[in-house]
Design a protein around this motif. Sequence first.
Motif, PDB file in Angstrom:
ATOM      1  N   PHE A 115      28.806  -7.581  18.115  1.00  0.00           N
ATOM      2  CA  PHE A 115      28.858  -7.903  16.689  1.00  0.00           C
ATOM      3  C   PHE A 115      28.886  -9.413  16.469  1.00  0.00           C
ATOM      4  CE2 PHE A 115      31.222  -8.736  12.750  1.00  0.00           C
ATOM      5  CZ  PHE A 115      30.398  -8.070  11.835  1.00  0.00           C
ATOM      6  N   LEU A 116      29.679 -10.122  17.280  1.00  0.00           N
ATOM      7  CA  LEU A 116      29.745 -11.579  17.152  1.00  0.00           C
ATOM      8  C   LEU A 116      28.360 -12.196  17.320  1.00  0.00           C
ATOM      9  CD1 LEU A 116      31.228 -14.335  17.045  1.00  0.00           C
ATOM     10  CD2 LEU A 116      31.522 -14.147  19.529  1.00  0.00           C
TER      11      LEU A 116
ATOM     12  N   HIS B  45      22.105  -9.212  21.103  1.00  0.00           N
ATOM     13  CA  HIS B  45      21.433  -8.383  20.087  1.00  0.00           C
ATOM     14  C   HIS B  45      20.176  -7.721  20.668  1.00  0.00           C
ATOM     15  CE1 HIS B  45      18.553 -11.729  18.821  1.00  0.00           C
ATOM     16  NE2 HIS B  45      17.765 -10.687  18.762  1.00  0.00           N
TER      17      HIS B  45
ATOM     18  N   VAL C  75      26.086 -11.610  14.368  1.00  0.00           N
ATOM     19  CA  VAL C  75      26.399 -12.548  13.289  1.00  0.00           C
ATOM     20  C   VAL C  75      25.754 -13.907  13.563  1.00  0.00           C
ATOM     21  CG1 VAL C  75      28.248 -13.828  12.144  1.00  0.00           C
ATOM     22  CG2 VAL C  75      28.542 -11.396  12.636  1.00  0.00           C
TER      23      VAL C  75
ATOM     24  N   MET D 232      22.679 -16.151  11.579  1.00  0.00           N
ATOM     25  CA  MET D 232      22.828 -17.535  11.148  1.00  0.00           C
ATOM     26  C   MET D 232      21.514 -18.302  11.270  1.00  0.00           C
ATOM     27  SD  MET D 232      25.936 -17.925  10.113  1.00  0.00           S
ATOM     28  CE  MET D 232      26.244 -19.682  10.146  1.00  0.00           C
TER      29      MET D 232
ATOM     30  N   SER E 297      19.683  -5.961  13.691  1.00  0.00           N
ATOM     31  CA  SER E 297      20.706  -5.233  12.942  1.00  0.00           C
ATOM     32  C   SER E 297      21.253  -4.076  13.772  1.00  0.00           C
ATOM     33  CB  SER E 297      20.129  -4.693  11.633  1.00  0.00           C
ATOM     34  OG  SER E 297      19.628  -5.744  10.839  1.00  0.00           O
TER      35      SER E 297
END
Length: 550
Positions: free
Chosen positions: A286-287, A272, A290, A294, A358
């Motif tokens: 994307f994984l 990210h 996510v 968390m 994001s």
Amino acid sequence: MMNTVSKVNSRDGKLAMAHIYVAFIALFLGGFAGLLQTLVRSGEFTLPAGIGYYQLLTVHGVLLGLVLTTFFIIGFLFASLSKTAGTLSDKVRLSGWIGFWFMTVGTSMTATTILLGKASVLYTFYAPLMAHPAFYLGLTLVVVGSWISGFGMFSHFGKWKKANPGAVTPLLAFMAVITMILWLVATLGVAAAVLIQFLPWSLGLVETIDVLISRTLFWYFGHPLVYFWLLPAYMAWYVVIPKVIGAKIFSDALARLSFVLFLLFSIPVGFHHQLTEPGIDPAWKFLQVVLTFMVIIPSLMTAFSMFATFEMYGRSKGATGLFGWFRKLPWGDARFFAPFMGMLIFIPAGAGGVINASHQMNQVVHNTIWVTGHFHLTVATTVLLTFFGIAYWLIPHITGRVLTKAMNKLAIVQTIVWVVGMAFMSTAMHFAGLLGAPRRSSFSTYGDSAQAAEWIPYQIAQAIGGSILFIGIILVLVIVINLAFFAPKGETEFPVGEVADTAERTPMILENWKVWVGVLVALILIAYTIPFIDMIQNAPPGSKGFNNLL
């Protein structure tokens, strides 16, 4: 809560204080470099004696982001283990001293190369920027030294478990071990990048370097580094602050579960930081986004636990109404006030982190000074204010002195000064970032464009904030020196909270290290194995550094 000893052993205390002394020296030097940076960016100051802006930027990032935090944290963790799991053995203490000197020598090497202008490669030391080999060797010594200390901590923790079979481990010791596991696993990335790529490259053993792999290895380390900073602050929030205010820990099980979740979800998320970089399949990005989100879960658990503790305390003091408990908190106690202000500022800091991680919103702020502003809210405010609060009782506890009323008042003033200074600087960084102001850039690189003119007021605000923050650094150094050498002799408590009687029993599954480390390894393999294979197989022509050594 089980306390094996009432006071940290004097020899263990010397080990902890050695780390803390280095941390505060790094705070002064790194903070001074930061002050000069903000003055240069204001356009009203020119560096003397041929000092380069990027020298200052590297000194500031390395000393504050790595040296200050790592030394303070390891010192705090050794003291916490000595307090809650018993006096360190001679072997564990020796490993701590060996680790300390490895880290200190390594820090001296890196700092020297930076000050000589041989390593102006910034905190992230991205390729194709190249530093002197001594810079990378010094970083290696710092990492290896921290590993030696970490293994000593694991040994001490294991000894306690053997002596107390079936018992729930002391919460502070459990948290210390989680923190060091996170650090050891995370630093595997930076160690691999330095030893396999950067050091051979800087020595001329290979001609080129695979930039994508080097950045990926760095951010495999770089994001969990944030949680290595945060978890010791959370240790103080969960365990120390309840005792300081006269309350009890809301839930031992909730605290342990939050630390386990931080361990699991803070490491396999480095992509990210690389959302705009080619060469990484969007599905893997994307994984990891996510998995990044968390981490919000244990963060909210921590907020709930802390404010539940505060409310229970306030109600016990007769508070009524929805927020009546807020007025009952001990606002005049710097040991509480400094960490509490860190907690409050972590609310906007966390919101900024959600934006950074994001997919879409990251495009707006990526590589702008917004990101720098975010770091200054997290590590430079939330974490540092909590560390200051820890220092106000830990240092006199170890040195056999007391925090006087005068020093307590000065610490309250210092906290306010810090918050005001950061309000100026970080707010200005965030707004300038939204206007497109780049991070890592000096005023001289902006040019005379109309867009650059929009940034000037915010650069001036940063200089004002940086000046106020440096005053805050001077104030905290005055307090630390007083507590270490000049405060009246006396007994200061190492505050370790007890769990509330109404709390649920801690499930022993949280003590099963094989399960949680196994899940961590699985998550890392899922998140990184295929992307790494893809990077190596599809490396651009001439990328010899990493691939030729496989």
